[in-house]
Design a protein around this motif. Structure first.
Motif, PDB file in Angstrom:
ATOM      1  N   ILE A 187       0.861  -1.182   0.000  1.00 20.01           N
ATOM      2  CA  ILE A 187       0.000   0.000   0.000  1.00 20.01           C
ATOM      3  C   ILE A 187       0.894   1.228   0.000  1.00 20.01           C
ATOM      4  O   ILE A 187       1.798   1.342   0.816  1.00 20.01           O
ATOM      5  CB  ILE A 187      -0.927   0.017   1.227  1.00 20.01           C
ATOM      6  N   SER A 188       0.611   2.141  -0.934  1.00 22.27           N
ATOM      7  CA  SER A 188       1.379   3.379  -1.037  1.00 22.27           C
ATOM      8  C   SER A 188       0.422   4.546  -1.181  1.00 22.27           C
ATOM      9  O   SER A 188      -0.595   4.431  -1.868  1.00 22.27           O
ATOM     10  CB  SER A 188       2.274   3.368  -2.280  1.00 22.27           C
ATOM     11  N   ALA A 189       0.759   5.648  -0.544  1.00 22.04           N
ATOM     12  CA  ALA A 189       0.010   6.876  -0.802  1.00 22.04           C
ATOM     13  C   ALA A 189       0.299   7.252  -2.250  1.00 22.04           C
ATOM     14  O   ALA A 189       1.418   7.053  -2.736  1.00 22.04           O
ATOM     15  CB  ALA A 189       0.449   7.974   0.148  1.00 22.04           C
ATOM     16  N   VAL A 190      -0.694   7.741  -2.960  1.00 21.26           N
ATOM     17  CA  VAL A 190      -0.503   8.076  -4.373  1.00 21.26           C
ATOM     18  C   VAL A 190       0.654   9.054  -4.502  1.00 21.26           C
ATOM     19  O   VAL A 190       0.689  10.084  -3.831  1.00 21.26           O
ATOM     20  CB  VAL A 190      -1.798   8.652  -4.986  1.00 21.26           C
ATOM     21  N   GLY A 191       1.631   8.692  -5.334  1.00 16.79           N
ATOM     22  CA  GLY A 191       2.793   9.537  -5.561  1.00 16.79           C
ATOM     23  C   GLY A 191       3.785   9.550  -4.424  1.00 16.79           C
ATOM     24  O   GLY A 191       4.649  10.397  -4.366  1.00 16.79           O
ATOM     25  N   ASP A 192       3.681   8.605  -3.498  1.00 16.16           N
ATOM     26  CA  ASP A 192       4.555   8.598  -2.337  1.00 16.16           C
ATOM     27  C   ASP A 192       5.135   7.192  -2.156  1.00 16.16           C
ATOM     28  O   ASP A 192       4.874   6.290  -2.932  1.00 16.16           O
ATOM     29  CB  ASP A 192       3.764   9.019  -1.094  1.00 16.16           C
ATOM     30  N   THR A 193       5.877   7.005  -1.103  1.00 18.87           N
ATOM     31  CA  THR A 193       6.495   5.712  -0.825  1.00 18.87           C
ATOM     32  C   THR A 193       5.507   4.783  -0.136  1.00 18.87           C
ATOM     33  O   THR A 193       4.485   5.213   0.396  1.00 18.87           O
ATOM     34  CB  THR A 193       7.733   5.889   0.075  1.00 18.87           C
ATOM     35  N   ALA A 194       5.848   3.505  -0.127  1.00 21.22           N
ATOM     36  CA  ALA A 194       4.977   2.503   0.478  1.00 21.22           C
ATOM     37  C   ALA A 194       4.877   2.712   1.977  1.00 21.22           C
ATOM     38  O   ALA A 194       5.850   3.041   2.639  1.00 21.22           O
ATOM     39  CB  ALA A 194       5.512   1.106   0.192  1.00 21.22           C
ATOM     40  N   ILE A 195       3.671   2.505   2.505  1.00 19.55           N
ATOM     41  CA  ILE A 195       3.514   2.525   3.953  1.00 19.55           C
ATOM     42  C   ILE A 195       3.406   1.104   4.488  1.00 19.55           C
ATOM     43  O   ILE A 195       3.695   0.854   5.636  1.00 19.55           O
ATOM     44  CB  ILE A 195       2.315   3.378   4.414  1.00 19.55           C
ATOM     45  N   TYR A 196       2.973   0.182   3.660  1.00 23.24           N
ATOM     46  CA  TYR A 196       2.930  -1.232   4.021  1.00 23.24           C
ATOM     47  C   TYR A 196       3.411  -2.023   2.818  1.00 23.24           C
ATOM     48  O   TYR A 196       3.018  -1.751   1.698  1.00 23.24           O
ATOM     49  CB  TYR A 196       1.503  -1.689   4.367  1.00 23.24           C
ATOM     50  N   THR A 197       4.275  -3.002   3.050  1.00 25.47           N
ATOM     51  CA  THR A 197       4.726  -3.865   1.965  1.00 25.47           C
ATOM     52  C   THR A 197       4.568  -5.316   2.379  1.00 25.47           C
ATOM     53  O   THR A 197       4.283  -5.622   3.528  1.00 25.47           O
ATOM     54  CB  THR A 197       6.204  -3.599   1.604  1.00 25.47           C
ATOM     55  N   ASN A 198       4.785  -6.207   1.418  1.00 25.23           N
ATOM     56  CA  ASN A 198       4.542  -7.628   1.661  1.00 25.23           C
ATOM     57  C   ASN A 198       5.329  -8.182   2.840  1.00 25.23           C
ATOM     58  O   ASN A 198       4.864  -9.083   3.517  1.00 25.23           O
ATOM     59  CB  ASN A 198       4.820  -8.438   0.398  1.00 25.23           C
ATOM     60  N   ASP A 199       6.497  -7.659   3.128  1.00 27.12           N
ATOM     61  CA  ASP A 199       7.256  -8.193   4.252  1.00 27.12           C
ATOM     62  C   ASP A 199       6.726  -7.669   5.594  1.00 27.12           C
ATOM     63  O   ASP A 199       7.032  -8.208   6.638  1.00 27.12           O
ATOM     64  CB  ASP A 199       8.750  -7.893   4.120  1.00 27.12           C
ATOM     65  N   LEU A 200       5.909  -6.619   5.563  1.00 28.03           N
ATOM     66  CA  LEU A 200       5.340  -6.077   6.787  1.00 28.03           C
ATOM     67  C   LEU A 200       3.879  -6.465   6.975  1.00 28.03           C
ATOM     68  O   LEU A 200       3.376  -6.475   8.077  1.00 28.03           O
ATOM     69  CB  LEU A 200       5.425  -4.547   6.785  1.00 28.03           C
ATOM     70  N   PHE A 201       3.188  -6.756   5.896  1.00 28.04           N
ATOM     71  CA  PHE A 201       1.754  -6.952   5.961  1.00 28.04           C
ATOM     72  C   PHE A 201       1.379  -8.379   5.599  1.00 28.04           C
ATOM     73  O   PHE A 201       1.620  -8.831   4.499  1.00 28.04           O
ATOM     74  CB  PHE A 201       1.046  -5.985   5.006  1.00 28.04           C
ATOM     75  N   ASN A 202       0.799  -9.079   6.535  1.00 29.20           N
ATOM     76  CA  ASN A 202       0.294 -10.426   6.281  1.00 29.20           C
ATOM     77  C   ASN A 202      -0.892 -10.662   7.211  1.00 29.20           C
ATOM     78  O   ASN A 202      -0.878 -11.542   8.047  1.00 29.20           O
ATOM     79  CB  ASN A 202       1.385 -11.470   6.518  1.00 29.20           C
ATOM     80  N   ALA A 203      -1.897  -9.802   7.071  1.00 27.26           N
ATOM     81  CA  ALA A 203      -3.057  -9.885   7.947  1.00 27.26           C
ATOM     82  C   ALA A 203      -4.320  -9.677   7.128  1.00 27.26           C
ATOM     83  O   ALA A 203      -4.266  -9.206   5.991  1.00 27.26           O
ATOM     84  CB  ALA A 203      -2.955  -8.830   9.040  1.00 27.26           C
ATOM     85  N   ASP A 204      -5.456 -10.016   7.732  1.00 25.21           N
ATOM     86  CA  ASP A 204      -6.719  -9.872   7.015  1.00 25.21           C
ATOM     87  C   ASP A 204      -7.337  -8.490   7.174  1.00 25.21           C
ATOM     88  O   ASP A 204      -8.368  -8.192   6.596  1.00 25.21           O
ATOM     89  CB  ASP A 204      -7.712 -10.947   7.441  1.00 25.21           C
ATOM     90  N   SER A 205      -6.690  -7.627   7.970  1.00 26.70           N
ATOM     91  CA  SER A 205      -7.177  -6.254   8.077  1.00 26.70           C
ATOM     92  C   SER A 205      -5.986  -5.321   8.279  1.00 26.70           C
ATOM     93  O   SER A 205      -4.900  -5.759   8.664  1.00 26.70           O
ATOM     94  CB  SER A 205      -8.184  -6.113   9.211  1.00 26.70           C
ATOM     95  N   ILE A 206      -6.229  -4.068   8.009  1.00 29.19           N
ATOM     96  CA  ILE A 206      -5.157  -3.086   8.084  1.00 29.19           C
ATOM     97  C   ILE A 206      -5.745  -1.740   8.499  1.00 29.19           C
ATOM     98  O   ILE A 206      -6.918  -1.468   8.235  1.00 29.19           O
ATOM     99  CB  ILE A 206      -4.426  -2.988   6.722  1.00 29.19           C
ATOM    100  N   ALA A 207      -4.952  -0.922   9.148  1.00 26.75           N
ATOM    101  CA  ALA A 207      -5.362   0.422   9.551  1.00 26.75           C
ATOM    102  C   ALA A 207      -4.507   1.429   8.804  1.00 26.75           C
ATOM    103  O   ALA A 207      -3.278   1.379   8.879  1.00 26.75           O
ATOM    104  CB  ALA A 207      -5.194   0.590  11.059  1.00 26.75           C
TER     105      ALA A 207
END
Length: 173
Positions: free
Chosen positions: A58-78
């Protein structure tokens, strides 16, 4: 005697330093501040059981990633919503890979853009905690990227983002 005088001087300085602090100078952890948007993911075939998407980035449009595959492995996110604008947009990349693998059975780097629009309501908490923002009238728009859309459907569960106790949005892929 010199040790005793230095000790008393140090004690006096410490008391003076801490006496300037007031109770409202520190924001207690229990104080509810601006809430994050809770997104829950589901497989389109099973709309009851939350499922983590494959290698989500997940990345803010035009910005760097805030969550990537190595950090995110859950069924929900904030994720945070902007406090200075009425729209926040994120790129959600399914099966993210830095280097594409032509052997992969699943399409890689499939990106959809999700725009969240809302009304911001600012509330003053106190001097230590400052302000918090509540969001109401949540609306969602999903735009597929160059590849076909991987987000097949969504449902807004709560139009008000005022706490983080339940999901505000369900995404089906």
């Amino acid at each position: 005697m010199i040790f005793r005088n230095k000790f008393l001087l140090g004690l006096l300085l410490a008391i003076t330093a801490f006496s300037g602090c007031q109770k409202d100078d520190i924001c207690p952890a229990s104080t509810q501040t601006t809430s994050l948007l809770i997104i829950r993911f589901y497989d389109i075939e099973d709309r009851e059981t939350p499922q983590p998407p494959l290698n989500l980035r997940i990345s803010a449009v035009g910005d760097t990633a805030i969550y990537t595959n190595d950090l995110f492995n859950a069924d929900s996110i904030a994720v945070p919503l902007r406090t200075d604008a009425d729209i926040t947009a994120y790129e959600f990349t399914f099966n993210y890979a830095e280097e594409e693998d032509p052997e992969s059975p699943v399409e890689q780097n499939n990106t959809d853009t999700i725009s969240f629009s809302y009304i911001r309501e600012q509330e003053y908490l106190n001097r230590a905690c400052s302000f918090k923002i509540d969001y109401s009238g949540l609306k969602v728009e999903v735009e597929p990227g160059e590849d076909e859309a991987w987000i097949e459907d969504f449902q807004i569960e709560q139009e008000e983002v005022i706490d983080e106790t339940e999901a505000h949005l369900s995404l089906y892929y």
